[in-house]
Design a protein around this motif. Structure first.
Motif, PDB file in Angstrom:
ATOM      1  N   LEU A 155       0.841  -1.199   0.000  1.00 41.18           N
ATOM      2  CA  LEU A 155       0.000   0.000   0.000  1.00 41.18           C
ATOM      3  C   LEU A 155       0.879   1.252   0.000  1.00 41.18           C
ATOM      4  O   LEU A 155       1.640   1.492   0.941  1.00 41.18           O
ATOM      5  CB  LEU A 155      -0.906   0.001   1.229  1.00 41.18           C
ATOM      6  N   THR A 156       0.753   2.028  -1.081  1.00 46.31           N
ATOM      7  CA  THR A 156       1.477   3.299  -1.159  1.00 46.31           C
ATOM      8  C   THR A 156       0.511   4.448  -0.895  1.00 46.31           C
ATOM      9  O   THR A 156      -0.579   4.498  -1.468  1.00 46.31           O
ATOM     10  CB  THR A 156       2.112   3.482  -2.551  1.00 46.31           C
ATOM     11  N   ALA A 157       0.910   5.349  -0.014  1.00 46.50           N
ATOM     12  CA  ALA A 157       0.106   6.538   0.286  1.00 46.50           C
ATOM     13  C   ALA A 157       0.925   7.781  -0.038  1.00 46.50           C
ATOM     14  O   ALA A 157       2.163   7.746  -0.013  1.00 46.50           O
ATOM     15  CB  ALA A 157      -0.297   6.539   1.758  1.00 46.50           C
ATOM     16  N   ILE A 158       0.191   8.859  -0.354  1.00 48.96           N
ATOM     17  CA  ILE A 158       0.866  10.135  -0.631  1.00 48.96           C
ATOM     18  C   ILE A 158       0.404  11.172   0.383  1.00 48.96           C
ATOM     19  O   ILE A 158      -0.795  11.281   0.659  1.00 48.96           O
ATOM     20  CB  ILE A 158       0.530  10.621  -2.056  1.00 48.96           C
ATOM     21  N   TYR A 159       1.353  11.873   0.948  1.00 50.49           N
ATOM     22  CA  TYR A 159       1.032  12.987   1.841  1.00 50.49           C
ATOM     23  C   TYR A 159       1.514  14.253   1.129  1.00 50.49           C
ATOM     24  O   TYR A 159       2.707  14.550   1.108  1.00 50.49           O
ATOM     25  CB  TYR A 159       1.736  12.792   3.183  1.00 50.49           C
ATOM     26  N   PRO A 160       0.595  14.984   0.496  1.00 50.85           N
ATOM     27  CA  PRO A 160       1.005  16.146  -0.296  1.00 50.85           C
ATOM     28  C   PRO A 160       0.921  17.443   0.503  1.00 50.85           C
ATOM     29  O   PRO A 160       0.152  17.552   1.452  1.00 50.85           O
ATOM     30  CB  PRO A 160      -0.058  16.167  -1.409  1.00 50.85           C
ATOM     31  N   GLY A 161       1.690  18.419   0.083  1.00 48.01           N
ATOM     32  CA  GLY A 161       1.593  19.730   0.720  1.00 48.01           C
ATOM     33  C   GLY A 161       2.610  20.691   0.150  1.00 48.01           C
ATOM     34  O   GLY A 161       3.423  20.333  -0.699  1.00 48.01           O
ATOM     35  N   SER A 162       2.544  21.920   0.658  1.00 50.06           N
ATOM     36  CA  SER A 162       3.515  22.935   0.234  1.00 50.06           C
ATOM     37  C   SER A 162       4.788  22.832   1.076  1.00 50.06           C
ATOM     38  O   SER A 162       5.873  23.165   0.605  1.00 50.06           O
ATOM     39  CB  SER A 162       2.931  24.337   0.404  1.00 50.06           C
ATOM     40  N   PHE A 163       4.636  22.446   2.331  1.00 45.73           N
ATOM     41  CA  PHE A 163       5.768  22.275   3.250  1.00 45.73           C
ATOM     42  C   PHE A 163       6.722  23.478   3.198  1.00 45.73           C
ATOM     43  O   PHE A 163       7.909  23.344   2.956  1.00 45.73           O
ATOM     44  CB  PHE A 163       6.512  20.959   2.959  1.00 45.73           C
ATOM     45  N   ASP A 164       6.144  24.638   3.447  1.00 47.08           N
ATOM     46  CA  ASP A 164       6.920  25.891   3.379  1.00 47.08           C
ATOM     47  C   ASP A 164       6.926  26.596   4.735  1.00 47.08           C
ATOM     48  O   ASP A 164       6.321  27.666   4.855  1.00 47.08           O
ATOM     49  CB  ASP A 164       6.302  26.789   2.287  1.00 47.08           C
ATOM     50  N   LEU A 166      -1.412  18.217 -11.391  1.00 48.79           N
ATOM     51  CA  LEU A 166      -2.478  17.636 -10.575  1.00 48.79           C
ATOM     52  C   LEU A 166      -1.957  16.571  -9.618  1.00 48.79           C
ATOM     53  O   LEU A 166      -1.193  15.683 -10.015  1.00 48.79           O
ATOM     54  CB  LEU A 166      -3.540  17.006 -11.470  1.00 48.79           C
ATOM     55  N   LEU A 167      -2.451  16.645  -8.389  1.00 49.79           N
ATOM     56  CA  LEU A 167      -2.075  15.657  -7.380  1.00 49.79           C
ATOM     57  C   LEU A 167      -2.492  14.243  -7.804  1.00 49.79           C
ATOM     58  O   LEU A 167      -1.751  13.278  -7.601  1.00 49.79           O
ATOM     59  CB  LEU A 167      -2.751  16.043  -6.053  1.00 49.79           C
ATOM     60  N   VAL A 168      -3.678  14.134  -8.400  1.00 47.20           N
ATOM     61  CA  VAL A 168      -4.157  12.779  -8.763  1.00 47.20           C
ATOM     62  C   VAL A 168      -3.237  12.135  -9.811  1.00 47.20           C
ATOM     63  O   VAL A 168      -3.070  10.914  -9.821  1.00 47.20           O
ATOM     64  CB  VAL A 168      -5.619  12.792  -9.269  1.00 47.20           C
ATOM     65  N   GLU A 169      -2.642  12.966 -10.665  1.00 44.51           N
ATOM     66  CA  GLU A 169      -1.730  12.404 -11.681  1.00 44.51           C
ATOM     67  C   GLU A 169      -0.413  11.966 -11.048  1.00 44.51           C
ATOM     68  O   GLU A 169       0.157  10.946 -11.411  1.00 44.51           O
ATOM     69  CB  GLU A 169      -1.506  13.410 -12.814  1.00 44.51           C
ATOM     70  N   PHE A 170       0.044  12.766 -10.100  1.00 44.83           N
ATOM     71  CA  PHE A 170       1.250  12.395  -9.345  1.00 44.83           C
ATOM     72  C   PHE A 170       1.001  11.067  -8.622  1.00 44.83           C
ATOM     73  O   PHE A 170       1.836  10.154  -8.654  1.00 44.83           O
ATOM     74  CB  PHE A 170       1.587  13.521  -8.363  1.00 44.83           C
ATOM     75  N   ALA A 171      -0.181  10.961  -7.992  1.00 46.97           N
ATOM     76  CA  ALA A 171      -0.529   9.735  -7.263  1.00 46.97           C
ATOM     77  C   ALA A 171      -0.536   8.542  -8.216  1.00 46.97           C
ATOM     78  O   ALA A 171      -0.046   7.459  -7.880  1.00 46.97           O
ATOM     79  CB  ALA A 171      -1.888   9.897  -6.591  1.00 46.97           C
ATOM     80  N   ARG A 195       1.141   8.198 -11.029  1.00 48.04           N
ATOM     81  CA  ARG A 195       2.522   7.871 -11.415  1.00 48.04           C
ATOM     82  C   ARG A 195       3.218   7.068 -10.318  1.00 48.04           C
ATOM     83  O   ARG A 195       4.017   6.188 -10.591  1.00 48.04           O
ATOM     84  CB  ARG A 195       3.329   9.147 -11.678  1.00 48.04           C
ATOM     85  N   GLU A 196       2.908   7.395  -9.077  1.00 45.70           N
ATOM     86  CA  GLU A 196       3.554   6.707  -7.940  1.00 45.70           C
ATOM     87  C   GLU A 196       2.810   5.445  -7.522  1.00 45.70           C
ATOM     88  O   GLU A 196       3.161   4.814  -6.541  1.00 45.70           O
ATOM     89  CB  GLU A 196       3.647   7.663  -6.733  1.00 45.70           C
ATOM     90  N   ARG A 197       1.743   5.128  -8.236  1.00 44.90           N
ATOM     91  CA  ARG A 197       0.883   3.972  -7.914  1.00 44.90           C
ATOM     92  C   ARG A 197       0.354   4.027  -6.477  1.00 44.90           C
ATOM     93  O   ARG A 197       0.277   3.009  -5.770  1.00 44.90           O
ATOM     94  CB  ARG A 197       1.628   2.652  -8.131  1.00 44.90           C
ATOM     95  N   ALA A 198       0.004   5.238  -6.055  1.00 46.46           N
ATOM     96  CA  ALA A 198      -0.546   5.399  -4.700  1.00 46.46           C
ATOM     97  C   ALA A 198      -2.050   5.201  -4.731  1.00 46.46           C
ATOM     98  O   ALA A 198      -2.720   5.605  -5.688  1.00 46.46           O
ATOM     99  CB  ALA A 198      -0.218   6.794  -4.173  1.00 46.46           C
ATOM    100  N   ARG A 200     -11.638  13.070  -5.853  1.00 47.22           N
ATOM    101  CA  ARG A 200     -12.430  11.844  -6.087  1.00 47.22           C
ATOM    102  C   ARG A 200     -13.106  11.917  -7.459  1.00 47.22           C
ATOM    103  O   ARG A 200     -13.193  10.925  -8.182  1.00 47.22           O
ATOM    104  CB  ARG A 200     -13.473  11.685  -5.001  1.00 47.22           C
ATOM    105  N   ARG A 201     -13.582  13.120  -7.812  1.00 42.34           N
ATOM    106  CA  ARG A 201     -14.202  13.286  -9.129  1.00 42.34           C
ATOM    107  C   ARG A 201     -13.183  13.009 -10.243  1.00 42.34           C
ATOM    108  O   ARG A 201     -13.475  12.388 -11.248  1.00 42.34           O
ATOM    109  CB  ARG A 201     -14.760  14.724  -9.245  1.00 42.34           C
ATOM    110  N   LEU A 202     -11.954  13.488 -10.007  1.00 45.28           N
ATOM    111  CA  LEU A 202     -10.912  13.321 -11.025  1.00 45.28           C
ATOM    112  C   LEU A 202     -10.408  11.882 -11.100  1.00 45.28           C
ATOM    113  O   LEU A 202     -10.040  11.401 -12.164  1.00 45.28           O
ATOM    114  CB  LEU A 202      -9.722  14.254 -10.720  1.00 45.28           C
ATOM    115  N   LYS A 203     -10.367  11.223  -9.945  1.00 44.34           N
ATOM    116  CA  LYS A 203      -9.847   9.842  -9.921  1.00 44.34           C
ATOM    117  C   LYS A 203     -10.578   9.064  -8.822  1.00 44.34           C
ATOM    118  O   LYS A 203     -10.135   9.019  -7.667  1.00 44.34           O
ATOM    119  CB  LYS A 203      -8.327   9.863  -9.670  1.00 44.34           C
TER     120      LYS A 203
END
Ligand code: PNS
Length: 162
Positions: A2-11, A72-77, A79-82, A106-109
């Motif tokens: 199970l791969t998960a993604i934690y996205p953010g700006s982290f600034d 898009l985050l969903v595309e990144f996800a 690519r990473e198979r998350a 959810r609408r996008l993916k």
């Protein structure tokens, strides 16, 4: 696996982020921390610095990778198979925007699930925005960010240690 993604700006990355990262790393086999490249919020730290600080902060975790992403985050996800997006919720005020994002994603993916994790109450008031403001005005943020972030904030705002 199970791969998960934690996205953010982290600034920059805060102890609140790290609290959520610690929880997520116990739920997923592999956790990708995705740092948004094109944060249209005029970030204080450039992408290299944000990735570097985040990498340094998650070094103790063997199942975490830090990557930057654009678009898009969903595309990144994809690519990473998350299969999961992780987001932290501090207070009810976070909920409205988070719900909007989760439903749009959810609408996008449709098969990508967003999971919300509650940050520890110790960090419920901590945000990157407020930390930058306090650091800029010379306040002590040592308890709220990892040491290397505190050092960079101090250097950025040219305050000497006292
Ligand atoms: O730390 P942040 O700034 O709250 O994180 C916001 C982030 C990076 C998760 C969000 O802005 C994002 O996913 N941006 C990528 C672009 C995208 O996919 N937008 C549509 C999602 S509603």
């Amino acid at each position: 696996m199970l791969t998960a993604i934690y996205p953010g700006s982290f600034d920059p990355i805060t102890n609140g982020h790290l609290d959520v990262i610690g929880r997520a790393s116990r739920l997923a086999d592999r956790l990708i921390v995705g740092v948004l490249l094109n944060a249209n919020k005029n970030p204080l730290f450039d992408i290299e610095e944000r990735v570097e600080m985040t990498r340094e902060a998650v070094r103790p975790y063997p199942n975490i990778e830090v990557r930057h992403f654009d678009g898009l985050l969903v595309e990144f996800a994809e690519r990473e198979r998350a299969r999961i997006i992780v987001r932290g919720i501090r207070a009810i005020s976070d909920y409205e925007f988070e719900l909007q994002m989760a439903l749009m994603n959810r609408r996008l993916k449709p098969d990508l699930e967003t999971v919300f994790l509650m940050a520890s109450e110790n960090h419920s008031f901590v945000s990157s925005r407020i930390i930058k403001e306090v650091a800029r005005l010379g306040g002590d943020v040592r308890d709220m960010v990892p040491p290397q972030v505190e050092a960079r904030l101090r250097a950025r705002f040219q305050r000497s240690e006292n």
